[in-house]
Scaffold this motif. Structure first.
Motif: not given
Length: 220
Positions: A25-26, A57-66, A154-165
């Protein structure tokens, strides 16, 4: 973001699924505008037949592509690993078909779609599966069909905690743009255009690569 190893295939996918369940939702609302997608989708509509079939592919909540493609008269199928994203997509865009499935495990008959859209999703898969998925997408495209693909630059591997709040982490694993172009070549797709684009998320300085690629009208 802190660069870390992603912790294995199954763990990575569980983190991605739970992360998008938590922030759906966020991340995007039903009435959000099309933002940077608008130009891409306008260009896609010009390339494919009126009423043509599109896989998101990876449509999420359908907004905006679908949502936007359905409004343009296209037949849309969306797949996503997140149960919450699929639940919302079915509510927001009831005219489309949505399937809750890991993109790497999705199956469709060959030559099913006039276009495939794959934005901001490939780098949520393990590196070992990304080239394989592009190979499957090539088979799913009809002769002359289009792939609109966004990858890491660019090549990378990443992890973030508390994503988008939220309380959930998120992980990314990506190769560089040259590797993705090689994957497209291996899949037999013709790269027509490649441009760099900035991430749309607030506060992000990430730069991605956007590819327009086409399934040949005839295979050699």
């Amino acid at each position: 973001m802190t660069r870390v190893a992603c912790g294995g295939m199954s763990d990575m996918k569980a983190v991605v699924r739970q992360g998008y369940d938590a922030v759906s939702e966020h991340y995007r609302g039903q009435h959000d505008d099309s933002g940077p997608y608008a130009e891409w989708l306008d260009a896609l509509r010009e390339r494919i037949p009126v009423g043509g079939s599109v896989l998101d592919v990876g449509c999420g909540c359908g907004v905006p592509v679908a949502r936007d493609l359905v409004r343009g008269g296209h037949r849309v199928t969306g797949v996503d690993i997140s149960e919450e994203q699929i639940r919302r997509a079915r509510s927001f865009v009831p005219e489309a078909t949505f399937v809750r499935v890991d993109a790497s495990e999705a199956e469709f008959p060959d030559a099913s779609f006039d276009a495939v859209v794959c934005l901001y999703v490939l780098f949520h898969l393990p590196l070992s599966e990304q080239g394989e998925l592009l190979g499957k997408i090539a088979r799913w495209l009809k002769p002359g069909g289009w792939l609109l693909l966004l990858t890491g630059r660019e090549a990378l591997e990443s992890r973030v905690e508390g994503w988008l709040g939220s309380d959930a982490p998120m992980v990314w694993s990506q190769a560089d743009a040259a590797t993705y172009r090689a994957h497209l070549d291996t899949a037999g797709l013709e790269v027509v255009e490649q441009v760099d684009v900035r991430d749309f998320l607030p506060g992000s300085s990430d730069v991605h690569s956007l590819f327009w690629a086409r399934e040949p009208s005839q295979r050699p």
